[in-house]
Design a protein around this motif. Structure first.
Motif, mmCIF file in Angstrom:
data_model
loop_
_atom_site.group_PDB
_atom_site.id
_atom_site.type_symbol
_atom_site.label_atom_id
_atom_site.label_comp_id
_atom_site.label_asym_id
_atom_site.label_seq_id
_atom_site.Cartn_x
_atom_site.Cartn_y
_atom_site.Cartn_z
ATOM 1 N N PHE B 9 8.832 -25.880 3.556
ATOM 2 C CA PHE B 9 7.433 -25.625 3.935
ATOM 3 C C PHE B 9 7.426 -24.883 5.270
ATOM 4 O O PHE B 9 8.034 -25.327 6.241
ATOM 5 N N LEU B 10 6.733 -23.760 5.302
ATOM 6 C CA LEU B 10 6.661 -22.986 6.544
ATOM 7 C C LEU B 10 5.216 -22.668 6.878
ATOM 8 O O LEU B 10 4.458 -22.226 6.021
ATOM 9 N N GLU B 11 4.864 -22.890 8.125
ATOM 10 C CA GLU B 11 3.542 -22.422 8.555
ATOM 11 C C GLU B 11 3.620 -20.919 8.736
ATOM 12 O O GLU B 11 4.681 -20.385 9.056
ATOM 13 N N ASN B 12 2.506 -20.252 8.544
ATOM 14 C CA ASN B 12 2.491 -18.810 8.774
ATOM 15 C C ASN B 12 2.427 -18.517 10.261
ATOM 16 O O ASN B 12 1.388 -18.194 10.807
ATOM 17 N N LYS B 13 3.589 -18.678 10.889
ATOM 18 C CA LYS B 13 3.662 -18.406 12.327
ATOM 19 C C LYS B 13 4.933 -17.593 12.531
ATOM 20 O O LYS B 13 5.922 -17.800 11.826
ATOM 21 N N SER B 14 4.897 -16.704 13.500
ATOM 22 C CA SER B 14 6.061 -15.850 13.663
ATOM 23 C C SER B 14 7.273 -16.681 14.064
ATOM 24 O O SER B 14 7.159 -17.659 14.797
ATOM 25 N N GLY B 15 8.417 -16.297 13.539
ATOM 26 C CA GLY B 15 9.654 -16.945 13.952
ATOM 27 C C GLY B 15 10.092 -18.109 13.086
ATOM 28 O O GLY B 15 11.208 -18.595 13.222
ATOM 29 N N ARG B 16 9.224 -18.557 12.167
ATOM 30 C CA ARG B 16 9.601 -19.730 11.373
ATOM 31 C C ARG B 16 10.710 -19.413 10.370
ATOM 32 O O ARG B 16 11.632 -20.184 10.187
ATOM 33 N N LEU B 17 10.589 -18.243 9.717
ATOM 34 C CA LEU B 17 11.623 -17.858 8.743
ATOM 35 C C LEU B 17 12.937 -17.614 9.476
ATOM 36 O O LEU B 17 14.010 -18.037 9.029
#
Lengths: 432, 143
Positions: B9-17
């Protein structure tokens, strides 16, 4: 199990006589020693001699937090400072803190009440009590500490914070009782899981949690994760601190120590008493306090009275678990919303980590409410549709419970800030 | 015949991927296939890696919400109609596809597709009966 059976199980009639005698003494002390009270009584033409029965309590004026603030810092004290041996202040949850004082006798009574509370909550003198309430100006830490020593238990005065160390000490020292805020108890459970420590490795038996309202679901969550029996304790610095009331193992309401406090539940708007079973604001009159007697103190805490003797044998009137505060009540588009309502919806959904944040904002003239919810593994789905269904279910449940529209945002675990004291559940961005 | 897929699960925030790939790189885990499903608020990252159990452990320890799902991998001729034939077989057997993603591998036939279906065992049986190559997990992890 009682600490002081004579008083805790006092026949009702005898208790009422004791209460009246102590109320009359308190009113007299307030009238002659505190200019604020003298003025307030004189303004309505009331004299100490007018209090002839417990029913006359309603003739007395209310005291509010603002009154304490107006007389900051020591204006409400009923004894000279030479008699005051301790100063505490409220946690300042809702603004400027209020200052409270204790005489030697007040400290002694407080320790007695906390010892009673610990026993009522399931502790004995053979327990090792890990006291993770903050020590300092906040009354939680020292209040529990003195009570635990009075009881004769072994106290670990660890205070709040440094959670990994809390877990290590709990495991190594074999702590059997944990005392802290319920939100901190959950945080400890999370850190335990991260450290790979299971509740089976602990000797923890029970927990006595308070200083913020919490739900029945949250109790079950804490009990499951820590493998303990958890009870709710109540108190507020303006009255004495923790030890005003506590649940027994029946977990059906909190017993108010009636030989030291008189309670009423009123409608916060009309200020008239409401019948048992109906929610209202708890009002407390202290009966034995020397340094800072309070008369009809408006606690802002919302509850309902439960009359009658409890199955544990205590005769005191009980109050139901607190559902919130009149001042953490949010008014969103004219609707009253309590963070605790959101909490119980999230918990009933099952599996949701009870970590959430309410963000209130205003777009144009319309208030908006966003609920951020951390996605736990049990809620997670590898399918977008699965998560969208979860969001929709949360939105539907919240809307039907709160009566207003909400936006639900799923966020990653541990992204909502944890608290070591009272949890921060609301960010109100509205500029009014 | 089943392949372990990691979902995060990833929030749509830069740097998470980047945080996920950095973590996997640090543990020496190689990504075989990857897909992201996203909405405006969040995304679901799906991964096939050479060591799914280790990847699951590493991500969980790092505090991500992660799950292990079993999916189906199929090898097919890399030519027009290759995928269409397989989809027709699943359609005839009344098997719903939750999602799928393809990748070009180094297999004999060149094209591979990962399927997420509700009835995994039934899907495997149907495809095998029709002579389709259903890939072993081990084979995909080690590509």
């Amino acid at each position: 199990m009682y600490w002081n059976e004579r008083y805790e199980c006092m026949p009702e009639e005898e208790l009422r006589e004791l209460q009246l005698e102590r109320l009359q003494a308190t009113v007299k002390r307030a009238f002659y020693n505190v200019p604020f009270y003298r003025k307030a009584f004189q303004a309505i033409g009331l004299e100490p001699g007018d209090i002839k029965s417990l029913d006359d309590l309603q003739k007395l004026p209310f005291t509010t937090k603002q009154d304490l603030r107006d007389n900051y810092p020591f204006g409400m004290f009923a004894v000279p400072m030479s008699e005051v041996v301790r100063i505490h202040s409220s946690s300042g949850t809702t603004g400027k803190p209020t200052v409270v004082g204790y005489t030697r006798h007040d400290i002694d009574v407080w320790a007695e009440l906390m010892a009673r509370a610990l026993v009522c909550g399931g502790a004995t003198r053979h327990d090792i009590i890990q006291n993770a309430y903050g020590y300092g100006l906040f009354t939680g830490g020292l209040g529990v500490h003195y009570g635990a020593e009075r009881l004769g238990a072994s106290v670990i005065p660890i205070s709040g914070g440094n959670t990994k160390r809390q877990v290590m000490i709990m495991k190594d020292y074999g702590s059997t009782v944990l005392t802290c805020t319920p939100s901190y108890a959950l945080h400890i459970a999370e850190v335990m899981a991260e450290m790979g420590v299971t509740s089976d490795e602990l000797k923890l038996r029970c927990g006595i949690f308070g200083a913020e309202p919490w739900s029945e679901n949250m109790r079950q969550e804490i009990e499951k994760r820590l493998g303990i029996s958890a009870v709710d304790i109540y108190g507020l610095s303006e009255v004495i601190g923790p030890g005003v009331a506590i649940e027994c193992q029946a977990k059906n309401g909190l017993h108010i120590f009636g030989d030291h406090f008189l309670v009423e539940v009123i409608d916060p708007v009309t200020e008239k008493p409401v019948p048992p079973g109906q929610l209202g604001e708890l009002v407390i009159t202290s009966l034995t306090k020397e340094a800072l007697p309070v008369i009809r103190y408006r606690t802002r805490d919302i509850t309902t009275l439960i009359p009658g003797t409890c199955s544990c044998g205590r005769t005191y009137v009980r109050v139901a678990r607190f559902t919130g505060r009149t001042d953490d009540m949010l008014i969103i588009r004219g609707v009253n919303v309590f963070p605790s309502q959101v909490e119980s919806v999230l918990l009933e959904m099952g599996g949701t980590e009870p970590h959430y944040l309410l963000i209130v904002d205003r777009h144009g003239s319309l208030d908006t409410l966003e609920v951020k919810v951390e996605v736990s593994e049990s809620l997670f789905s590898d399918k977008v549709r699965g998560l969208e269904e979860l969001e929709k279910k949360l939105v539907d449940e919240l809307e039907s419970t709160l009566g207003i529209s909400v936006k639900v945002t799923l966020v990653e675990p541990k992204t909502i800030q944890r608290s070591e004291g009272k949890a921060v559940r609301v960010i109100d961005k509205r500029k009014i | 015949m089943k392949i372990k897929q990691i979902s995060v699960f990833l929030e749509n925030k830069s740097g998470r991927l980047a945080a996920v790939t950095r973590l996997l790189a640090g543990r020496g885990i190689n990504i075989r296939a990857l897909s992201i499903a996203d909405t405006s608020d969040f995304g679901i990252l799906r991964l096939i890696v050479n060591d799914p159990d280790e990847a699951y452990r590493a991500l969980k320890e790092a505090g991500f919400t992660v799950s292990l799902t079993e999916v189906l991998g199929v090898e097919m001729p890399d030519r027009p109609g290759g995928l269409s034939h397989i989809l027709s077989l699943l359609e005839e057997a009344d098997i719903n596809i939750e999602y799928l993603y393809a990748f070009i591998g180094r297999g004999e036939n060149g094209a591979m597709v990962i399927f997420r279906v509700e009835e995994l065992d039934k899907a495997i049986a149907v495809l095998q009966q029709k002579g389709i190559t259903v890939l072993e997990g081990e084979k995909i992890y080690q590509l």
